[in-house]
Design a protein around this motif. Structure first.
Motif, PDB file in Angstrom:
ATOM      1  N   ASP A 167     -10.753  11.390  -0.967  1.00  0.00           N
ATOM      2  CA  ASP A 167      -9.448  11.745  -0.412  1.00  0.00           C
ATOM      3  C   ASP A 167      -9.180  13.193  -0.828  1.00  0.00           C
ATOM      4  O   ASP A 167      -9.375  13.533  -1.996  1.00  0.00           O
ATOM      5  CB  ASP A 167      -8.379  10.810  -0.976  1.00  0.00           C
ATOM      6  CG  ASP A 167      -7.033  10.953  -0.287  1.00  0.00           C
ATOM      7  OD1 ASP A 167      -6.706  12.075   0.148  1.00  0.00           O
ATOM      8  OD2 ASP A 167      -6.289   9.971  -0.205  1.00  0.00           O
TER       9      ASP A 167
ATOM     10  N   ARG B  68      -2.782   3.256  10.450  1.00  0.00           N
ATOM     11  CA  ARG B  68      -3.644   4.406  10.707  1.00  0.00           C
ATOM     12  C   ARG B  68      -5.102   3.944  10.665  1.00  0.00           C
ATOM     13  O   ARG B  68      -5.448   2.983   9.996  1.00  0.00           O
ATOM     14  CB  ARG B  68      -3.449   5.504   9.645  1.00  0.00           C
ATOM     15  CG  ARG B  68      -2.046   6.088   9.607  1.00  0.00           C
ATOM     16  CD  ARG B  68      -1.766   6.948  10.844  1.00  0.00           C
ATOM     17  NE  ARG B  68      -0.467   7.610  10.764  1.00  0.00           N
ATOM     18  CZ  ARG B  68       0.670   7.077  11.197  1.00  0.00           C
ATOM     19  NH1 ARG B  68       0.683   5.860  11.739  1.00  0.00           N
ATOM     20  NH2 ARG B  68       1.803   7.748  11.100  1.00  0.00           N
ATOM     21  N   GLY B  69      -5.975   4.653  11.372  1.00  0.00           N
ATOM     22  CA  GLY B  69      -7.383   4.311  11.340  1.00  0.00           C
ATOM     23  C   GLY B  69      -7.688   3.087  12.191  1.00  0.00           C
ATOM     24  O   GLY B  69      -7.076   2.865  13.237  1.00  0.00           O
TER      25      GLY B  69
ATOM     26  N   SER C  87      -7.984  -1.340   3.863  1.00  0.00           N
ATOM     27  CA  SER C  87      -7.999  -1.260   2.401  1.00  0.00           C
ATOM     28  C   SER C  87      -8.826  -2.369   1.751  1.00  0.00           C
ATOM     29  O   SER C  87      -8.566  -3.562   1.944  1.00  0.00           O
ATOM     30  CB  SER C  87      -6.559  -1.329   1.880  1.00  0.00           C
ATOM     31  OG  SER C  87      -6.540  -1.506   0.479  1.00  0.00           O
TER      32      SER C  87
ATOM     33  N   TYR D 229      -9.797  11.269   4.585  1.00  0.00           N
ATOM     34  CA  TYR D 229      -9.754   9.942   3.972  1.00  0.00           C
ATOM     35  C   TYR D 229      -9.968   8.862   5.028  1.00  0.00           C
ATOM     36  O   TYR D 229      -9.361   8.894   6.103  1.00  0.00           O
ATOM     37  CB  TYR D 229      -8.413   9.729   3.277  1.00  0.00           C
ATOM     38  CG  TYR D 229      -8.291   8.372   2.635  1.00  0.00           C
ATOM     39  CD1 TYR D 229      -9.009   8.064   1.493  1.00  0.00           C
ATOM     40  CD2 TYR D 229      -7.467   7.396   3.180  1.00  0.00           C
ATOM     41  CE1 TYR D 229      -8.913   6.819   0.899  1.00  0.00           C
ATOM     42  CE2 TYR D 229      -7.355   6.148   2.603  1.00  0.00           C
ATOM     43  CZ  TYR D 229      -8.086   5.860   1.452  1.00  0.00           C
ATOM     44  OH  TYR D 229      -7.986   4.626   0.886  1.00  0.00           O
ATOM     45  N   ALA D 230     -10.835   7.907   4.715  1.00  0.00           N
ATOM     46  CA  ALA D 230     -11.128   6.754   5.584  1.00  0.00           C
ATOM     47  C   ALA D 230     -11.771   7.154   6.906  1.00  0.00           C
ATOM     48  O   ALA D 230     -11.805   6.369   7.851  1.00  0.00           O
ATOM     49  CB  ALA D 230      -9.868   5.926   5.842  1.00  0.00           C
TER      50      ALA D 230
ATOM     51  N   TYR E 209       3.274   7.005   1.786  1.00  0.00           N
ATOM     52  CA  TYR E 209       3.344   5.703   1.114  1.00  0.00           C
ATOM     53  C   TYR E 209       4.743   5.392   0.582  1.00  0.00           C
ATOM     54  O   TYR E 209       5.085   4.223   0.387  1.00  0.00           O
ATOM     55  CB  TYR E 209       2.315   5.627  -0.022  1.00  0.00           C
ATOM     56  CG  TYR E 209       0.942   5.229   0.470  1.00  0.00           C
ATOM     57  CD1 TYR E 209       0.704   3.946   0.949  1.00  0.00           C
ATOM     58  CD2 TYR E 209      -0.111   6.138   0.473  1.00  0.00           C
ATOM     59  CE1 TYR E 209      -0.544   3.582   1.416  1.00  0.00           C
ATOM     60  CE2 TYR E 209      -1.356   5.780   0.945  1.00  0.00           C
ATOM     61  CZ  TYR E 209      -1.572   4.498   1.415  1.00  0.00           C
ATOM     62  OH  TYR E 209      -2.822   4.134   1.889  1.00  0.00           O
TER      63      TYR E 209
ATOM     64  N   ASP F 291       2.760   8.222   7.493  1.00  0.00           N
ATOM     65  CA  ASP F 291       1.727   8.887   6.701  1.00  0.00           C
ATOM     66  C   ASP F 291       2.118   8.959   5.227  1.00  0.00           C
ATOM     67  O   ASP F 291       1.353   9.484   4.412  1.00  0.00           O
ATOM     68  CB  ASP F 291       1.490  10.309   7.227  1.00  0.00           C
ATOM     69  CG  ASP F 291       0.823  10.309   8.595  1.00  0.00           C
ATOM     70  OD1 ASP F 291      -0.140   9.547   8.783  1.00  0.00           O
ATOM     71  OD2 ASP F 291       1.280  11.064   9.474  1.00  0.00           O
TER      72      ASP F 291
ATOM     73  N   GLY G 213      -4.528   1.559   3.038  1.00  0.00           N
ATOM     74  CA  GLY G 213      -4.828   1.851   4.429  1.00  0.00           C
ATOM     75  C   GLY G 213      -5.089   0.565   5.191  1.00  0.00           C
ATOM     76  O   GLY G 213      -5.214  -0.520   4.606  1.00  0.00           O
TER      77      GLY G 213
ATOM     78  N   LYS H 239      -0.835   0.996   5.995  1.00  0.00           N
ATOM     79  CA  LYS H 239      -0.604   2.105   6.924  1.00  0.00           C
ATOM     80  C   LYS H 239      -1.175   1.785   8.299  1.00  0.00           C
ATOM     81  O   LYS H 239      -2.311   1.316   8.412  1.00  0.00           O
ATOM     82  CB  LYS H 239      -1.273   3.380   6.397  1.00  0.00           C
ATOM     83  CG  LYS H 239      -0.450   4.187   5.429  1.00  0.00           C
ATOM     84  CD  LYS H 239      -1.152   5.505   5.146  1.00  0.00           C
ATOM     85  CE  LYS H 239      -0.342   6.374   4.190  1.00  0.00           C
ATOM     86  NZ  LYS H 239      -1.010   7.669   3.945  1.00  0.00           N
TER      87      LYS H 239
ATOM     88  N   THR I 124      -7.276  -0.380  13.202  1.00  0.00           N
ATOM     89  CA  THR I 124      -6.225  -1.389  13.005  1.00  0.00           C
ATOM     90  C   THR I 124      -6.440  -2.636  13.852  1.00  0.00           C
ATOM     91  O   THR I 124      -5.636  -3.545  13.804  1.00  0.00           O
ATOM     92  CB  THR I 124      -4.841  -0.793  13.334  1.00  0.00           C
ATOM     93  OG1 THR I 124      -4.858  -0.290  14.677  1.00  0.00           O
ATOM     94  CG2 THR I 124      -4.499   0.330  12.375  1.00  0.00           C
TER      95      THR I 124
END
Length: 327
Positions: free
Chosen positions: A217, A100-101, A76, A257-258, A127, A125, A73, A98, A103
């Motif tokens: 997760d 996402r979240g 990460s 997740y996250a 991997y 979304d 992520g 990713k 950034t």
């Protein structure tokens, strides 16, 4: 059985990490709860991935690799620690994360930059999309004479899993020195390798100890953990047959997740204000809150003390809010 010490491994962390009883928490909850401080392993802000990377990067060096690729992520911990460890070994590191979240230039994305690892944020979304982009760049580098190591999400491979089998052995030695019997090993579960290593290590070095993975997760982790543990056992040529009672996976993902869970905030604050220990809001904080919820509900049955593996992640505290926190 092959001795785990015979598996090639590069020294990256400062081990053994501290192991001690949480006196105030134990008194408050009426159970003996110990902590294994893998957040204090001596690399970057610490974390569980260093133990995995000691095995994974030893193999990369043996293969003559000069460049390391990995994913995760946007924030990460694994990616950041891979960048730190690769820098220490004089290897280039490229991160495909990713998009996402969180950034922006916050948390681990700042540390990735400090460690000199270029980051490519991939708008997906899945991997598998990231692995395809990663493979295309690695293939281009190899066509120009480089050797590339591809490390999957979380470093969770059978070889990486050996890192936490070794951690369980380390814990067994420390528990013996402390004169305690370990009944339960508890950690966050985000890709499966840490929990799998603890499961294998418990079977080899802490007979009778049960392993609980607090899943951060909403994925079905049980089969993943069992497969990774079996793969790591095969590397050691070890007979390994976990029983149903030896492993439980509990859902602690909360909103996702996250994503911080407001329900975990009181547990995070309590540990900080009683023991001076920081937990992040998306991995260790959720896992710790799950542990305390189980203790309150009468879980972790049987004899033996509880050991919580602190797997790092403090950079997230500087990347996202801690919902519900107050002075």
């Amino acid at each position: 059985m092959r001795n785990i010490a015979s598996v090639p491994r590069v020294s990256l962390g400062l081990f053994p990490t501290p192991f001690y009883k949480l006196e105030a928490i134990s008194a408050r909850y009426g159970r003996n709860i110990w902590i294994k401080r893998d957040d204090l392993c001596g690399v970057a802000l610490g974390g569980n991935k260093v133990r995995k990377l000691e095995f994974l990067l030893a193999q990369a060096q043996a293969d003559g690799c000069d460049t390391v690729f990995t994913t995760g992520g946007a924030q990460s911990n694994h990616a950041m620690l891979t960048a730190a460890c690769a820098a220490r070994l004089g290897m280039d590191c490229k991160l495909f994360l990713k998009d996402r979240g969180v950034t922006g230039r916050r948390g681990n994305l700042v540390l990735d930059e400090i460690y000199g690892a270029p980051v490519r944020l991939v708008d997906t979304d899945d991997y598998q999309d990231i692995y395809r982009e990663m493979e295309a760049e690695a293939a281009g580098l190899e066509a120009r004479g480089h050797r590339c190591c591809r490390i999957p999400l979380g470093g969770s491979t059978p070889l990486g899993t050996l890192g936490y089998a070794a951690a369980a052995r380390e814990c067994a030695v420390q528990a013996m020195a402390a004169g305690i019997r370990v009944g339960h090993l508890v950690s966050a579960t985000g890709s499966g390798g840490t929990t799998a290593g603890l499961l294998l290590g418990a079977g080899l070095f802490l007979p009778g100890a049960r392993v609980t993975g607090m899943a951060v997760d909403p994925q079905p982790f049980r089969e993943t953990v069992l497969d990774l543990a079996a793969g790591a056992a095969a590397l050691l040529e070890a007979s390994f047959q976990p029983q149903e009672k030896d492993l439980q996976i509990l859902d602690c993902a909360g909103p996702g997740y996250a994503v911080p869970d407001p329900a975990a905030t009181p547990a995070i604050l309590e540990l900080a204000r009683t023991e001076g220990i920081l937990l992040d809001p998306v991995y260790t904080g959720k896992a710790w809150a799950g542990l305390l919820a189980q203790v309150k509900a009468g879980g972790f049955e049987g004899e033996g003390d509880i050991v919580f593996f602190h797997t790092g992640g403090a950079a997230a505290l500087f990347a996202m809010d801690l919902p519900g926190a107050s002075n």
